[in-house]
Design an enzyme around this catalytic site. Structure first.
Site, PDB file in Angstrom:
ATOM      1  N   HIS A 114      76.424   9.743  64.637  1.00  0.00           N
ATOM      2  CA  HIS A 114      76.547  10.548  65.846  1.00  0.00           C
ATOM      3  C   HIS A 114      77.875  10.312  66.570  1.00  0.00           C
ATOM      4  O   HIS A 114      78.028  10.692  67.734  1.00  0.00           O
ATOM      5  CB  HIS A 114      75.384  10.255  66.804  1.00  0.00           C
ATOM      6  N   ASP A 128      69.777   9.449  76.259  1.00  0.00           N
ATOM      7  CA  ASP A 128      69.171  10.776  76.401  1.00  0.00           C
ATOM      8  C   ASP A 128      68.665  11.309  75.069  1.00  0.00           C
ATOM      9  O   ASP A 128      67.670  12.026  75.017  1.00  0.00           O
ATOM     10  CB  ASP A 128      70.188  11.757  76.993  1.00  0.00           C
ATOM     11  N   GLU A 161      69.509  12.130  86.798  1.00  0.00           N
ATOM     12  CA  GLU A 161      70.760  12.660  86.279  1.00  0.00           C
ATOM     13  C   GLU A 161      71.093  13.947  87.018  1.00  0.00           C
ATOM     14  O   GLU A 161      70.215  14.595  87.604  1.00  0.00           O
ATOM     15  CB  GLU A 161      70.683  12.968  84.778  1.00  0.00           C
TER      16      GLU A 161
END
Length: 530
Positions: free
Chosen positions: A99, A162, A279
């Site tokens: 990632h 997340d 957030e």
């Protein structure tokens, strides 16, 4: 685990060893490697090589000499030790779920370690100690599997990312941030102990009280000091259900003021115990309808109302604050009462409060639902020119004006733009991760997806954003940093540079590990002076 003395080299010896490693890296690995047991786990077929040639960013392609599929941490230690002791050492780079954005886990002419192969056919890589409130997890494990294993016991980690379909070792090598960071700190602040394999092939157990310098170096260390093969993560009780709330704002001042109010909630206040996440995001006008992140939460008619709101105020974007609170049946009434008092104290647009009740696991794994939708349309495998920054609280309004309303203001939204605050006191300054020197700072995540038509424009905008911050004197720091010059890395690390260089010389003296970060390869320059 053996606790062996680490080699200490002079700076010139360190430079010489890295030069040797660089000059001898070729497409062919030493023949004697394949006569060893670990040699049978090395593959160089096209399918294996291409499977690790690119990453989530899809901005670069780098083909290694081979891919290593270990079945134990000892296999990894043996491979690194072989390279370290060989007359022609080769580069080695661990790859978790791939990632990264700029090819940081790639290694042309070297060996990529396929870390996730450690998990195949093994049930002993996640061990929950209910009595001691911690769990031991392999560095190759995905956080979603950590969540599921702990939640069976009503427990969970304090700090998540997340997106949970990332490896434990991967996020701990960067930092690991999300909406829990303001309260509990990043994931690297929530680790009790590590097993690490250094650049010499030594397996070392480290913690805050034992081999502390290695522990602090590896956490947030971008893979430069060792490979994480096990992490001990503290656990806390988790709710079964949560209330998920989004509040809409039309101006940055009220939006940031309310976020800063919420992250400063005193630990003695009742609300502190209920809050599980905070957030903020930017909701671009042109991406308001059709975005999976919006359409999966807001009803269509409410999205149309928000579009009308932007038109009424002649805005290019709205802001929304996202709060999640524990909402199990036995506390629901009390939580509702606290929330009513809280909402009366906030400055969102009246009538624009949206709530959902979901399970805690469903909320934490919410991004995966978006991934599945994007995969169906072929939008997950596109280039992702992401830019992640930490910006001091004192300059967030300047950043909003110059970047969010300026450089990006007229563009169609091509992905989430996150903007939410963190508390510096929740970070450990002894670790490798770098943050601004201000008590409250914001993380800015410009998480866009590109096409062949707009990729160059997005990359140019990223460059413009960095140049704007530099010219305006905004003391930002990159999260998931990417620099191409020695000066860039030295400025990024600032006062920590010399200490980290010393630790690199101690734990990876031949510069074998993760060279694609291009941090310490600049020691080869003739004008470098210690």
């Amino acid at each position: 685990m053996a606790y062996l003395p680490m080699p200490r080299l002079s700076t010139m010896s360190f430079i010489s060893l890295i030069i040797t490693t660089l000059l001898t890296s070729t497409l062919s690995l030493p023949e004697e490697l394949f006569s060893l047991e670990i040699g049978t786990k090395i593959r160089s077929d096209k399918q294996s090589l291409m499977s690790v040639a690119s990453d989530f960013g899809n901005l670069t392609k780098s083909i290694p000499a081979a891919v290593f599929y270990p079945s134990s941490s000892q296999d990894i230690a043996d491979l690194i030790h072989f390279s370290y002791t060989h007359s022609t050492p080769f580069f080695i780079s661990p790859r978790g779920h791939g990632h990264s954005i700029n090819g940081q886990a790639s290694i042309p002419d070297g060996v990529v370690i396929h870390m996730e192969s450690l998990a195949q056919g093994r049930a002993d890589q996640i061990n929950v100690s209910v009595a001691n409130r911690y769990m031991d997890v392999g560095g190759e494990q995905l956080w979603i599997d950590v969540l599921n294993a702990a939640h069976k016991h009503g427990l969970g980690a304090n700090s998540w990312t997340d997106y949970l379909h990332l490896t434990v070792g991967g996020t701990l090598s960067v930092g690991g941030i999300s909406g829990q960071t303001f309260q509990h700190g990043p994931q690297i602040s929530n680790v009790l102990e590590l097993d690490v394999i250094t650049g010499t092939g030594q397996q070392v157990t480290c913690s805050k009280s034992h081999n502390q310098d290695l522990f602090n170096a590896v956490l947030g260390g971008l893979g430069q000091f060792g490979i994480i093969t096990r992490a001990r993560v503290p656990l806390s009780p988790t709710p079964e259900k949560v209330k998920w709330i989004r509040l809409i704002y039309t101006n940055i001042v009220a939006f940031t003021r309310d976020q800063e109010r919420l992250i400063s909630v005193d630990e003695n206040e009742r609300l502190f115990g209920f809050m599980k996440y905070l957030e903020g995001s930017l909701l671009m006008e042109q991406g308001l309808i059709g975005s999976w992140r919006s359409s999966s939460f807001f009803p269509k008619n409410d999205m149309e109302r928000m579009a009308q709101l932007t038109a009424k105020h002649r805005l290019t974007a709205l802001y929304y604050l996202e709060v999640v609170v524990a909402y199990d049946e036995d506390i629901a009434a009390e939580v509702d009462q606290e929330l009513e008092l809280l909402l009366d104290d906030l400055s969102f647009v009246p009538g624009f409060v949206f709530t959902r009740e979901v399970t805690y696991v469903e909320f934490l794994d919410r991004v995966h639902d978006g991934e599945l939708k994007l995969r169906k349309t072929g939008q997950w495998q596109v280039p992702h020119p992401w830019l992640n920054l930490f910006v001091p609280k004192s300059r967030i309004l300047d950043f909003d004006a110059g970047v969010l309303k300026g450089i990006l203001g007229s563009d169609k939204a091509e992905g989430p733009i996150l903007i939410y605050p963190m508390n510096k006191k929740k970070w450990n300054s002894e670790m490798s991760a770098i943050i601004p020197d201000e008590e409250v700072f914001y993380t800015i995540g410009i998480l866009r997806s590109a096409t062949n038509d707009n990729l160059e424009k997005m990359l140019e905008q990223n460059k413009m954003i960095l140049e704007f911050c530099t010219m305006e004197g905004i003391p930002f720091k990159q999260y998931m940093p990417h620099y191409t010059t020695k000066e860039g890395w030295m400025e990024h690390f600032g006062p920590k540079w010399d200490k980290l260089l010393e630790l690199k010389m101690r734990y990876d003296p031949k510069g074998i590990l993760s060279p694609a970060q291009k941090i310490y390869t600049f020691l080869l320059e003739d004008d470098y002076i210690i």
